[in-house]
Design an enzyme around this catalytic site. Structure first.
Site, mmCIF file in Angstrom:
data_model
loop_
_atom_site.group_PDB
_atom_site.id
_atom_site.type_symbol
_atom_site.label_atom_id
_atom_site.label_comp_id
_atom_site.label_asym_id
_atom_site.label_seq_id
_atom_site.Cartn_x
_atom_site.Cartn_y
_atom_site.Cartn_z
ATOM 1 N N ASP A 78 -2.385 52.837 29.038
ATOM 2 C CA ASP A 78 -3.235 51.703 29.432
ATOM 3 C C ASP A 78 -2.719 50.928 30.662
ATOM 4 O O ASP A 78 -3.484 50.200 31.284
ATOM 5 C CB ASP A 78 -3.362 50.712 28.266
ATOM 6 C CG ASP A 78 -3.887 51.365 27.006
ATOM 7 O OD1 ASP A 78 -4.500 52.439 27.116
ATOM 8 O OD2 ASP A 78 -3.686 50.804 25.916
ATOM 9 N N GLY A 126 0.660 54.116 20.256
ATOM 10 C CA GLY A 126 -0.053 55.271 20.835
ATOM 11 C C GLY A 126 0.897 56.103 21.684
ATOM 12 O O GLY A 126 1.643 55.551 22.487
ATOM 13 N N ARG A 177 1.909 53.635 13.829
ATOM 14 C CA ARG A 177 1.765 52.175 13.897
ATOM 15 C C ARG A 177 2.040 51.692 12.478
ATOM 16 O O ARG A 177 1.211 51.863 11.593
ATOM 17 C CB ARG A 177 0.363 51.791 14.355
ATOM 18 C CG ARG A 177 0.106 52.187 15.808
ATOM 19 C CD ARG A 177 -1.199 51.610 16.336
ATOM 20 N NE ARG A 177 -1.290 51.797 17.775
ATOM 21 C CZ ARG A 177 -2.121 52.643 18.369
ATOM 22 N NH1 ARG A 177 -2.942 53.371 17.678
ATOM 23 N NH2 ARG A 177 -2.132 52.739 19.691
ATOM 24 N N ARG A 231 -7.825 50.322 26.433
ATOM 25 C CA ARG A 231 -7.958 49.146 25.564
ATOM 26 C C ARG A 231 -8.684 48.026 26.308
ATOM 27 O O ARG A 231 -9.803 48.255 26.744
ATOM 28 C CB ARG A 231 -6.577 48.687 25.097
ATOM 29 C CG ARG A 231 -6.590 48.156 23.676
ATOM 30 C CD ARG A 231 -5.197 47.800 23.243
ATOM 31 N NE ARG A 231 -4.461 48.925 22.721
ATOM 32 C CZ ARG A 231 -4.508 49.329 21.457
ATOM 33 N NH1 ARG A 231 -5.248 48.702 20.601
ATOM 34 N NH2 ARG A 231 -3.794 50.360 21.050
ATOM 35 N N ASP A 244 3.149 46.973 23.825
ATOM 36 C CA ASP A 244 3.546 45.619 23.407
ATOM 37 C C ASP A 244 3.826 45.498 21.904
ATOM 38 O O ASP A 244 4.730 44.767 21.495
ATOM 39 C CB ASP A 244 2.553 44.557 23.898
ATOM 40 C CG ASP A 244 1.117 44.893 23.549
ATOM 41 O OD1 ASP A 244 0.884 45.942 22.913
ATOM 42 O OD2 ASP A 244 0.217 44.100 23.907
ATOM 43 N N THR A 284 2.615 53.614 27.740
ATOM 44 C CA THR A 284 1.221 53.554 27.291
ATOM 45 C C THR A 284 0.327 53.970 28.450
ATOM 46 O O THR A 284 0.578 53.586 29.595
ATOM 47 C CB THR A 284 0.793 52.155 26.789
ATOM 48 O OG1 THR A 284 -0.639 52.077 26.779
ATOM 49 C CG2 THR A 284 1.308 51.019 27.663
ATOM 50 N N ASP A 329 -1.010 48.325 30.659
ATOM 51 C CA ASP A 329 -1.392 46.930 30.414
ATOM 52 C C ASP A 329 -0.211 46.020 30.045
ATOM 53 O O ASP A 329 -0.390 45.033 29.347
ATOM 54 C CB ASP A 329 -2.465 46.872 29.310
ATOM 55 C CG ASP A 329 -1.956 47.401 27.977
ATOM 56 O OD1 ASP A 329 -0.872 48.020 27.953
ATOM 57 O OD2 ASP A 329 -2.639 47.204 26.961
HETATM 58 O O1 F6P Z 1 -2.939 52.111 23.733
HETATM 59 C C1 F6P Z 1 -3.288 53.428 23.936
HETATM 60 C C2 F6P Z 1 -4.665 53.719 23.369
HETATM 61 O O2 F6P Z 1 -4.965 55.077 23.617
HETATM 62 C C3 F6P Z 1 -5.776 52.830 23.903
HETATM 63 O O3 F6P Z 1 -6.209 53.208 25.194
HETATM 64 C C4 F6P Z 1 -6.804 52.993 22.825
HETATM 65 O O4 F6P Z 1 -7.646 51.854 22.765
HETATM 66 C C5 F6P Z 1 -5.984 53.109 21.569
HETATM 67 O O5 F6P Z 1 -4.689 53.501 21.987
HETATM 68 C C6 F6P Z 1 -6.512 54.096 20.575
HETATM 69 O O6 F6P Z 1 -5.742 54.012 19.430
HETATM 70 P P1 F6P Z 1 -5.704 55.103 18.266
HETATM 71 O O7 F6P Z 1 -4.828 56.234 18.730
HETATM 72 O O8 F6P Z 1 -5.115 54.383 17.125
HETATM 73 O O9 F6P Z 1 -7.111 55.578 18.051
#
Ligand code: F6P
Length: 355
Positions: A131, A15, A76, A175, A107, A129, A133
Site C-alpha cells: 500500500d 498482509g 493478523r 487500502r 502499521d 506493505t 501507506d
Molecule cells: O495492506 C495490504 C492489503 O493487501 C490492502 O491493500 C488490502 O486492503 C488488504 O491488505 C487486504 O487484506 P486481506 O489479505 O486480509 O484480504
C-alpha cells in the site's frame, strides 16, 4: 551501555508483500555474520504466542530472495491485541532466549512491536506493505512489485478492450491510500482515476469517455482504488455503460497484486533495510522503524511514525498535534502536505494526457 545480543527473532505479520523474503534473508545473514543467532518466528505474533519458531541458518534462507510471499508465513493475530497474548509472547521470548525482534509488516505490525517493546522485548520495524501507506517512509517493501503486477495485468486488459471497443474499470488495492491507482493510472494511460484522497468527478469522466469514443478511441481504462468503498467499482461500471453506451467490464485485481517475484527495487531496498535493522538493534536502538527517504535509509521513532500516519489520514486530534514538539510538528505537516501534493500533481497529469 547497549544490551548484549546473543539471539534475535524475525517475524512477518499482516498482509504479505513481495520482498519480505529478501528482508528476512538480509536480517538472518547480517546477524549471523555478526555472531548473533536468529530465530525465525512463524505466522507473525501468533508464532510467539504458540511458541512456533526455529533457529535459522544462513542456508535456510538460500533461494528465497526471488520468491514472493513470506517463508515465515503471516497472520493478523487478534489474541496478540490482549494483555494475555502479549504476556504469553514475552514468556516465550524469554524461554527461547530472544533478546530482540525484527518485525516486518505495516502499521498493525508496528503497533504489536510497540507493545512488545513496552513489555521488555526490544523491537525494530521494517515497513512491508504493497500500500505504501506508512507516512514516515517514502517507500514500503512490495510497492514496486505490486505496481508492476498491476501494469502487466492492465496491459492485457487493454488488448481485449481495444479488440471489442470496451471500457474496463479496474479496482486495485492500497487500502485507503491512492498511490497504486495514481501511479499505475499514469503508467497504463488511464482515462479516469478514482482515489479516496481526492474528489472524484463522475460526470466529467462520463463526458470525457463519450467525447473520446466519438473521436475514434476504442479502449478505455478507469482505475479505482478499493478505498472508494465497497460496491463503488461495480456501480461505476454499470453507470458508465448506461450513460456512455460503451460496453464496460469490471476487473477486481485483488490479491494477485500481493504475489509474485519481487522487483529489483524491492530486493535491493529489502536487503538494505534488513541489514540496517540488525545494526540498529545491536546498537541498542529500539522502538524504531527503518524508513527510506530520498534514496537513503532513514530511522524514525515508532511513536513518531504512528502519529504521522494519524495526521496524514486526518485522524489526529488538535490536542494530539499540539502535543508534538514544534520543530517535529512542522516537519510532519510539511511532509504530509508534500505527500498529498504529489498525489494531486500525478492525478492532474493523468487527466491532462488522457485524450
Ligand atoms: O495492506 C495490504 C492489503 O493487501 C490492502 O491493500 C488490502 O486492503 C488488504 O491488505 C487486504 O487484506 P486481506 O489479505 O486480509 O484480504
Amino acid at each position: 551501555m547497549a544490551k548484549e545480543f546473543k539471539r534475535i527473532g524475525v517475524l512477518t505479520s499482516g498482509g504479505d508483500a513481495p520482498g519480505m523474503n529478501a528482508a528476512i534473508r538480509s536480517v538472518v545473514r547480517s546477524a549471523i555474520s555478526r555472531g548473533i543467532e536468529v530465530m525465525g518466528i512463524y505466522c507473525g505474533y501468533r508464532g510467539l504466542i504458540d511458541n512456533d519458531m526455529k533457529l535459522l541458518t544462513e542456508r535456510d534462507v538460500s533461494n528465497i530472495l526471488n520468491h514472493g510471499g513470506t517463508m515465515l508465513y503471516s497472520d493478523r493475530c487478534d489474541k496478540f491485541k490482549t494483555q494475555e497474548g502479549i504476556d504469553l509472547a514475552v514468556e516465550n521470548c524469554k524461554k527461547n532466549g530472544i533478546d530482540g525482534i525484527v518485525t516486518l509488516g505495516g502499521d498493525g505490525t508496528f503497533r504489536g512491536a510497540t507493545d512488545l517493546s513496552g513489555n521488555g522485548i526490544p523491537c525494530i520495524g521494517i515497513p512491508c506493505t504493497i500500500d505504501n501507506d506508512i507516512s514516515a517512509t517514502d517507500y514500503t517493501i512490495g510497492y514496486d512489485t505490486a505496481k508492476n503486477t498491476v501494469i502487466e495485468m492492465v496491459d492485457r486488459l487493454r488488448d481485449t478492450c481495444e479488440s471489442h471497443a470496451r471500457c474496463n474499470v479496474v479496482e486495485v488495492m492500497g487500502r485507503h491510500a491512492g498511490y497504486i491507482p495514481v501511479e499505475c493510472g499514469i503508467a497504463i494511460g488511464a482515462t479516469g482515476i478514482a482515489i479516496p484522497e481526492l474528489p472524484f468527478d463522475k460526470e466529467k469522466l462520463i463526458n470525457n469517455l463519450i467525447n473520446l469514443s466519438h473521436n475514434g478511441k476504442r479502449n478505455f481504462i478507469v482505475m479505482v482504488s478499493e478505498g472508494m468503498g465497497k460496491g463503488f467499482s461495480a456501480e461505476l461500471t454499470k453507470e458508465i455503460e448506461e450513460k456512455t453506451g460503451i460496453e464496460t467490464r469490471l476487473a477486481v485485481l485483488a490479491h494477485v497484486q500481493r504475489g509474485g517475484s519481487p522487483s529489483c527495487t524491492d530486493r535491493v531496498i529489502a536487503t538494505r533495510m534488513g541489514y540496517r535493522a540488525v545494526e540498529q538493534l545491536l546498537a541498542g536502538r529500539y522502538n524504531e522503524v527503518v524508513c527510506y527517504r530520498r534514496g537513503n535509509i532513514h530511522i524514525s521513532e515508532m511513536e513518531y511514525a504512528f502519529t504521522f500516519d494519524r495526521i496524514v489520514k486526518g485522524k489526529a486530534t488538535e490536542e494530539e498535534i499540539a502535543a508534538i514538539e514544534p520543530a517535529l510538528r512542522a516537519e510532519m505537516l510539511e511532509r504530509a502536505e508534500s505527500k498529498k501534493d504529489y498525489l494531486v500533481r500525478l492525478y492532474n497529469l493523468a487527466e491532462k494526457v488522457s485524450l
